[in-house]
Design a protein around this motif. Structure first.
Motif, PDB file in Angstrom:
ATOM      1  N   ALA A  30       0.826  -1.216   0.000  1.00  0.00           N
ATOM      2  CA  ALA A  30       0.000   0.000   0.000  1.00  0.00           C
ATOM      3  C   ALA A  30       0.854   1.258   0.000  1.00  0.00           C
ATOM      4  CB  ALA A  30      -0.917  -0.006   1.214  1.00  0.00           C
ATOM      5  N   MET A  31       2.012   1.202   0.676  1.00  0.00           N
ATOM      6  CA  MET A  31       2.914   2.359   0.696  1.00  0.00           C
ATOM      7  C   MET A  31       3.409   2.655  -0.719  1.00  0.00           C
ATOM      8  SD  MET A  31       3.341   3.436   3.739  1.00  0.00           S
ATOM      9  CE  MET A  31       1.851   2.926   4.513  1.00  0.00           C
TER      10      MET A  31
ATOM     11  N   ASP B 242       1.982   1.700  -3.540  1.00  0.00           N
ATOM     12  CA  ASP B 242       0.855   2.150  -4.353  1.00  0.00           C
ATOM     13  C   ASP B 242       0.586   3.620  -4.108  1.00  0.00           C
ATOM     14  OD1 ASP B 242       0.556  -0.252  -5.474  1.00  0.00           O
ATOM     15  OD2 ASP B 242      -1.168  -0.893  -4.286  1.00  0.00           O
ATOM     16  N   GLY B 243       0.574   4.016  -2.844  1.00  0.00           N
ATOM     17  CA  GLY B 243       0.280   5.404  -2.501  1.00  0.00           C
ATOM     18  C   GLY B 243       1.259   6.341  -3.174  1.00  0.00           C
ATOM     19  N   SER B 244       2.522   5.943  -3.174  1.00  0.00           N
ATOM     20  CA  SER B 244       3.543   6.799  -3.753  1.00  0.00           C
ATOM     21  C   SER B 244       3.447   6.828  -5.273  1.00  0.00           C
ATOM     22  CB  SER B 244       4.913   6.309  -3.311  1.00  0.00           C
ATOM     23  OG  SER B 244       5.907   7.070  -3.911  1.00  0.00           O
ATOM     24  N   TYR B 245       3.272   5.642  -5.891  1.00  0.00           N
ATOM     25  CA  TYR B 245       3.172   5.600  -7.347  1.00  0.00           C
ATOM     26  C   TYR B 245       1.951   6.386  -7.820  1.00  0.00           C
ATOM     27  CZ  TYR B 245       6.693   1.938  -7.274  1.00  0.00           C
ATOM     28  OH  TYR B 245       7.835   1.235  -7.086  1.00  0.00           O
ATOM     29  N   ALA B 246       0.856   6.282  -7.063  1.00  0.00           N
ATOM     30  CA  ALA B 246      -0.386   6.930  -7.472  1.00  0.00           C
ATOM     31  C   ALA B 246      -0.227   8.443  -7.485  1.00  0.00           C
ATOM     32  CB  ALA B 246      -1.515   6.528  -6.550  1.00  0.00           C
ATOM     33  N   LEU B 247       0.763   8.954  -6.735  1.00  0.00           N
ATOM     34  CA  LEU B 247       1.005  10.382  -6.747  1.00  0.00           C
ATOM     35  C   LEU B 247       1.964  10.762  -7.870  1.00  0.00           C
ATOM     36  CD1 LEU B 247       1.340  11.005  -2.949  1.00  0.00           C
ATOM     37  CD2 LEU B 247      -0.364  12.007  -4.446  1.00  0.00           C
ATOM     38  N   GLY B 248       2.430   9.769  -8.596  1.00  0.00           N
ATOM     39  CA  GLY B 248       3.319  10.061  -9.708  1.00  0.00           C
ATOM     40  C   GLY B 248       4.783   9.993  -9.359  1.00  0.00           C
ATOM     41  N   ALA B 249       5.126   9.337  -8.246  1.00  0.00           N
ATOM     42  CA  ALA B 249       6.540   9.222  -7.909  1.00  0.00           C
ATOM     43  C   ALA B 249       7.201   8.181  -8.796  1.00  0.00           C
ATOM     44  CB  ALA B 249       6.701   8.821  -6.452  1.00  0.00           C
ATOM     45  N   THR B 250       8.466   8.392  -9.144  1.00  0.00           N
ATOM     46  CA  THR B 250       9.194   7.361  -9.876  1.00  0.00           C
ATOM     47  C   THR B 250       9.602   6.289  -8.877  1.00  0.00           C
ATOM     48  OG1 THR B 250      11.324   8.388  -9.501  1.00  0.00           O
ATOM     49  CG2 THR B 250      10.131   9.055 -11.465  1.00  0.00           C
ATOM     50  N   GLN B 251      10.145   5.180  -9.419  1.00  0.00           N
ATOM     51  CA  GLN B 251      10.502   4.075  -8.535  1.00  0.00           C
ATOM     52  C   GLN B 251      11.573   4.471  -7.526  1.00  0.00           C
ATOM     53  OE1 GLN B 251      10.865   0.890 -11.352  1.00  0.00           O
ATOM     54  NE2 GLN B 251      10.359  -0.586  -9.771  1.00  0.00           N
TER      55      GLN B 251
ATOM     56  N   THR C  82      10.177   6.609  -4.858  1.00  0.00           N
ATOM     57  CA  THR C  82       9.418   5.800  -3.913  1.00  0.00           C
ATOM     58  C   THR C  82      10.362   5.082  -2.955  1.00  0.00           C
ATOM     59  OG1 THR C  82       7.787   5.473  -5.625  1.00  0.00           O
ATOM     60  CG2 THR C  82       7.679   4.001  -3.747  1.00  0.00           C
TER      61      THR C  82
ATOM     62  N   ARG D 261      12.288   7.856  -0.744  1.00  0.00           N
ATOM     63  CA  ARG D 261      11.533   8.737   0.141  1.00  0.00           C
ATOM     64  C   ARG D 261      10.472   8.034   0.949  1.00  0.00           C
ATOM     65  NH1 ARG D 261      11.028  14.430  -1.647  1.00  0.00           N
ATOM     66  NH2 ARG D 261      12.897  14.884  -2.839  1.00  0.00           N
ATOM     67  N   VAL D 262      10.029   6.862   0.508  1.00  0.00           N
ATOM     68  CA  VAL D 262       8.972   6.181   1.262  1.00  0.00           C
ATOM     69  C   VAL D 262       9.474   4.862   1.849  1.00  0.00           C
ATOM     70  CG1 VAL D 262       6.694   5.149   1.124  1.00  0.00           C
ATOM     71  CG2 VAL D 262       7.180   7.254  -0.113  1.00  0.00           C
TER      72      VAL D 262
END
Lengths: 424, 460, 290
Positions: B341-342, B344-353, B356, B359-360
């Motif tokens: 879920a972490m 997904d949350g980051s990718y859904a905001l448009g973060a690159t791999q 993610t 930073r996450v």
């Protein structure tokens, strides 16, 4: 500027960072694997030549005057006869022009000290050979072996070489006469340790490893499984159980050398068990591998579904019967896998064994777990410390054998896991 | 009689006890077979267990004490002149006596008193052996007899037998405790003796380490050469170099394998990394000493640096390689424990791999990773064979990894391998070093396991 | 209508028949009941098919999404509505075995085109998940995360402003303005979900996808989120997947009904709920299955 434009503005930089990061990750894996390849290449490159050994054909007259002057075929006499003299004589006959004590000593040094023992063994096996003239292949001295394998450079000035021009000349003559060739080095696999590289073998250490592991297995498997069964099936959830669990986890991370100190202080100094004996090594390694086995066995027990326990108890089985008849058989493959992995660890372990004296120079093949012995990894350590160039390749070869055993054990563990893996 | 024969007798006794118990169960039940509480074989097992346990306990106890008892008796009978020697010399004498006993009798040139002691020792040994077997066998018989007499229809044999088994399992599980206690006692006991000769503070803060001189001039501790700081510094230096290799490589491999690699790459690369973990440390040591150290020295020579052929760099580098899979598999575990879920949350905001991951995922996994690194450091500190073979013996206090340093484990091995007098501060120092090693690694492990456990609970 | 229902029942039994041996062309296309297009679409999806390995999860779906509307997607579990939602911002890319075909356009640009950048796409099409998933960071950092990675704020003041506005829009500002430095994971479930919405808004997307955003929340928190959606639709298009028919009826203007990977019926929410035209829709809404 709306979101999409702002995002696009920064994209180039972000994707560059992305590529960089990915590259680092890949780089890390490649670096690690390169280390692995480099290590194996270095070991194999140094070691594969040890499986061959230079042999010299000498023509020996097994004179009965020397071996058995009275013709009684007395075994004690046969054993103690001066076979070395026969070897020397045959070398003198081969190179009649050699004179002077120093040159003669060099000539005698061409063949290994083991040649005399070879002759002795031949005669002991078949006393009828006495009086005959035989062609015998005997191991060459390690310096000659090194020259043949290219570790001694003929091109260098004589003064910097261990083998002088005179000896190189003899070698060339032997080669021309087809009296010198490379053969499979069977002594490496059948002999015990020796100060002479050409006579040194790993069999003594292998047998020592076998006895040590046998003791380890016999103790650690039942105790480890017992402990796991108790903790998983019977132990009440209380402080005491917690302490045991924390203890096991911590023991798994205690440096192995500390176990060696324990073995020295308790088994050798307090209980006066013999030094250098596989039985003590086995005891120490048992304590060391127990955490591994207990943790693996508990995982195996945990993977048995509770429904099976309920079914057994529901039939009126006692808890002990439930465990012995249903849970243990199902968990056994997992426990065996863990045990094999623990044994593989124990086989590669050397630091604690140094503490309890299994680092001694032992020529004889140990006959039991109470005889002084060493083990394969310690043999590697001992040879690595030896100055002779010929021990370098033997050390590497011993490592190859050791790694071979480890690979075998791990393959077995993987096979067991694959074969009996069950998803509930 | 020989030992195997006696063992066979004991075995037969056990079988007989089983059979006797079983028969007695049938006998007391008479025709009322159903009146037996447990099945007859449990009565047999009960009797057999009561035969085997007292016999074995006695055997183990006897074997572990006999050497001590016999030696004390022999010493007590020695003439006063010999007895009043220093403990070290007395030890030598006892060893001498034992050797003569082992080789088959008093040596021709032995002192009369010693010859008597050798004979006495031999007699006592024989006596002990005979008495032991008599005692062991009788213990078995008496135990079985007592159990046999208790058999009655209403006797709960199964429960008793299972109770005994459960007790045995409990004993198995306490071996771990005994091991820890054994470690603590053995290193603590010898360490205290060492600290009687060398003050703790001198040991922990002294800057000079040269145990050899103390032996040569026979000055017990007075030379002040047991300052362990250079060893601690050397250990830290080598471990630091190792972590400099293992932490980035291990962590980045774990990230790549868990976040980027396709399942095919993962399926091949992961086991390959695990191979590094399965290679015995002595092999790494040999690799460091034979290949890496000369290579570094030659490279250094080309660059105009003087690199010791037993440099901390070589040992640390190879140790780092060894620890890579350790770091990577622990990091892999904690990274995989970060919930999808972490990501997904980051990718859904448009973060690159990589965003993610950096930073996450890494911040989320940080406690677990720190725990893993602590375990790795503890392993580096306790690693022995690599440093024994590739690091030096001279205790230099330096932070330059190109120089030769020595470590705690190297010193333990050097002090204890080979001929040793057991009471000299030189040997005891090894135990004091062992104590420090044990405490430091224990502390690191406890912290690490605690951190990792807390981390796992967070995502459960 | 009855005929059609029978055809469906025969031709598309649960999963069993949609094996890999059947090429896409052989399958009978189910025509969606109702009008799938809108006058001014922000997103248009045509012939969308999704396969997870062997499983054919979405079959030939056509649908438009309008500006400033809430579109609800309903249907029984496993009908593919979440899968379809995840196509709209390419979240399926993170699943190795997923294969998406067809054409989905965001304001006329194919989002599965090679030239379309997924990072930019996701910045424009945000997503809120079923279970609240705040990052293990502070509340402030959670909201600031998107603007930071995309470089939306030029300085700290701007960033503070974005965070504050987003939290206000998500109706969370009053509750958390005094503890922005505390971890987002420490909030209640409803607050966490609103934090995730704030996090999504902070990037100022055009479309917000919501995958059952209230299924893990209690009724009061749910009511707050629904209220929030109503306000948000002034600025954003919202696509919400929901299990609750009441929720769909309350928040959405249009409703799409999915069944076993097919889009069965689309229409004005009021019309769908009062007068479903397809038998399957009617059965679902009247509670005969689902």
């Amino acid at each position: 500027m709306d979101t999409a434009e702002k995002v696009r503005a920064g994209l180039g930089k972000r994707y560059a960072a992305e590529r960089r990061f990915r590259l680092f990750g890949m780089g890390a894996i490649v670096v690690a694997l390169c280390f692995l390849v480099f290590l194996f290449a270095s070991i194999i490159g140094n070691g594969y030549t040890a499986f061959q050994q230079t042999f010299i054909k000498i023509t020996v007259h097994l004179e009965s005057e020397v071996i058995d002057p009275r013709g009684q075929r007395d075994l004690h006499k046969l054993r103690t006869a001066d076979y070395g003299a026969l070897v020397k004589k045959s070398l003198r006959a081969q190179f009649p022009e050699v004179s002077g004590r120093r040159d003669k000593r060099k000539l005698y040094g061409m063949v290994s000290n083991g040649a005399a023992f070879d002759l002795q063994a031949m005669v002991m096996r078949d006393p009828d050979l006495i009086g005959k003239v035989l062609d015998v292949w005997v191991a060459a001295d390690d310096d000659i072996d090194m020259l043949m394998k290219g570790h001694i450079d003929r091109g260098r000035p004589e003064a910097e070489r261990r083998l002088k021009d005179l000896e190189v000349g003899w070698i060339d003559r032997l080669i021309a006469d087809q009296r010198l060739e490379m053969r499979f080095n069977s002594a490496f696999f059948t002999a015990g340790d020796s100060r002479e590289p050409e006579l040194a073998g790993i069999w003594g250490a292998a047998v020592g490893s076998f006895y040590t592991l046998l003791v380890t297995l016999l103790l650690s498997f039942p105790i480890g499984v017992g402990a796991a069964v108790y903790l998983e099936e019977f132990a009440p959830r209380n402080r005491w159980t917690d302490i045991i669990e924390v203890n096991i986890n911590n023991l798994a991370a205690v440096p192995s050398i500390v176990f060696g100190l324990l073995g020295l202080a308790v088994f050798i100094n307090f209980f006066s068990l013999p030094r250098s004996a596989p039985v003590v090594g086995g005891l120490v390694l048992t304590l060391m591998t127990l955490p591994t086995i207990i943790i693996a066995s508990r995982a195996a027990l945990k993977s048995v579904p509770p429904s099976i326990r309920d079914a057994a108890l529901g039939m009126g089985a006692s808890k002990m019967q439930m465990v012995a008849h249903h849970v243990l058989p199902l968990a056994l493959p997992g426990m065996l896998t863990g045990t094999i992995i623990g044994m593989a660890q124990a086989l590669g372990e050397s630091a604690p064994l140094l503490m309890i004296g299994m680092v001694a120079f032992i020529v004889d093949i140990p006959g039991g777990p109470f005889d002084p012995a060493t083990v394969l990894p310690v043999q590697v350590y001992l040879w690595a410390d030896s100055p002779e160039r010929a021990f370098v390749e033997r050390t590497s070869a011993a490592i190859m054998v050791l790694l071979g055993f480890l690979a075998l054990m791990n393959t077995l563990a993987v096979f067991l896991r694959k074969k009996f893996e069950r998803r509930w | 009689m020989t030992t195997p024969m006696l063992a066979l007798v004991l075995l037969m006794l056990i079988v007989a006890a089983f059979e006797a118990g079983r028969r007695r169960a049938f006998h007391v039940a008479g025709n009322e077979f159903r009146s037996l509480h447990s099945r007859p074989r449990y009565y047999g097992s009960y009797t057999a267990l009561w035969c085997i346990i007292p016999a074995l306990l006695l055997l183990v106890l006897w074997l572990s004490l006999k050497e001590w008892v016999i030696t004390s008796l022999v010493i007590a009978e020695l003439p006063a002149a010999l007895r009043s020697q220093s403990p070290g010399q007395l030890d030598l004498l006892v060893n001498d006596i034992r050797n003569q006993v082992a080789t088959g009798g008093a040596a021709a040139d032995a002192l009369p008193a010693v010859a008597i002691a050798v004979d006495r020792y031999r007699d006592l040994q024989w006596l002990s052996y005979t008495a032991m077997w008599v005692a062991v066998l009788s213990a078995g018989i008496v135990g079985a007899g007592l159990a046999w007499r208790r058999i009655a229809p209403q006797f709960w044999a199964r429960n008793r037998v299972e109770g005994i088994y459960k007790g045995l399992l409990l004993v198995c599980s306490t071996i771990a405790i005994f091991t820890t206690v054994g470690i603590v006692l053995s290193v603590l006991f010898e360490s205290i003796r060492f600290f009687n000769a060398v003050p703790v503070l001198d040991f922990l803060t002294g800057l000079e380490w040269s145990p050899q001189t103390a032996i040569r001039s026979d000055q017990v501790g007075s030379s002040g050469s047991f300052g362990a700081v250079p060893l601690f510094a050397g250990t830290l230096l080598v471990s630091f170099v190792a972590m400099m290799v293992a932490a980035p490589v291990g962590l980045m491999s774990a990230i790549y394998l868990s976040e980027y690699a396709s399942s095919r790459v993962r399926a091949t690369a992961k086991p390959m990394l695990e191979i590094l973990a399965g290679i015995p440390t002595v092999v790494y040591g040999y690799f460091a000493a034979l290949t890496v150290a000369p290579m570094l020295r030659d490279t250094g020579a080309v660059l105009g640096l003087s690199v010791s052929s037993e440099s901390a760099l070589a040992a640390g580098l190879v140790m780092g390689i060894m620890i890579i899979p350790f770091v990577s598999s622990l990091s892999d575990d904690v990274i995989n424990a970060v919930p999808q879920a972490m990501r997904d949350g980051s990718y859904a905001l448009g973060a690159t791999q990589s965003e993610t991951v950096r930073r996450v995922i890494l911040p989320a996994a940080l406690p677990g990773i720190v725990g893993g690194l602590l375990l790795a450091i503890s392993r580096a500190i306790g690693e022995t064979m690599i440093v024994v073979m590739a690091a030096g013996l001279s205790a230099n206090l330096t932070a330059n990894p190109l120089e030769s340093v020595t470590t705690v484990t190297v010193q333990i091995v050097t002090l204890l391998v080979g001929d040793q007098e057991f009471d000299s501060p030189k040997t005891l120092a090894a135990f004091a070093l062992g104590l420090v090693l044990f405490l430091v690694t224990l502390l690191l492990n406890v912290i690490a396991l605690h951190v990792v456990r807390r981390y796992r609970e967070q995502y459960e | 209508m009855l005929d059609q229902a029978d055809t469906i029942a025969m031709d598309v039994p649960p999963e069993a028949d949609s094996g890999p041996t059947r090429a896409a062309g052989e399958e009978k296309k189910i025509k969606t009941t109702g009008r799938v297009t809108v006058n001014k679409p922000i997103i248009t999806a045509r012939d969308v098919n999704v396969r997870y390995g062997d499983k054919h999860a979405i079959k030939d779906v056509d649908i438009d999404i309008a500006y400033n509307e809430v579109l609800a997607m309903i249907g029984p579990s496993g009908c593919g509505k979440s899968t379809f939602l995840r196509c709209l911002n390419r979240m399926n890319d993170t699943v190795d075995i997923a294969r998406v075909t067809g054409r989905i356009e965001l304001e006329g640009h194919d989002i599965y085109d090679r030239k379309t950048d997924v990072v930019t796409l996701r910045a424009r099409v945000g997503m809120v998940f079923q279970k609240p998933n705040p990052f293990p960071k502070s509340i402030y950092e959670n909201v600031a995360y998107g603007p930071r990675i995309h470089g939306l704020a030029r300085n700290q003041v701007e960033l503070d402003e974005i965070v504050q506005t987003s939290l206000r829009k998500a109706g969370l500002w009053e509750e958390v303005n005094d503890r922005l430095e505390q971890p987002g994971t420490g909030l209640s479930g409803g607050q966490q979900q609103r934090l995730c919405i704030a996090r999504t808004i902070a990037v100022s997307p055009d479309v917000i996808l919501m995958d059952e955003p209230c299924s893990a929340l209690d009724p009061i928190a749910t009511a707050k989120i629904e209220e929030l959606m109503d306000e948000l639709k002034e600025n954003y298009s919202i696509v919400i997947v929901t299990h609750s028919m009441q929720q769909a009826a309350r928040v959405s203007q249009r409703t799409a009904y999915f069944h076993l990977g097919d889009l069965i019926e689309v229409g004005e929410t009021e019309r769908i709920f009062t007068n479903p035209r397809h038998k399957l829709t009617e059965d679902y809404l009247t509670g005969r299955f689902g």
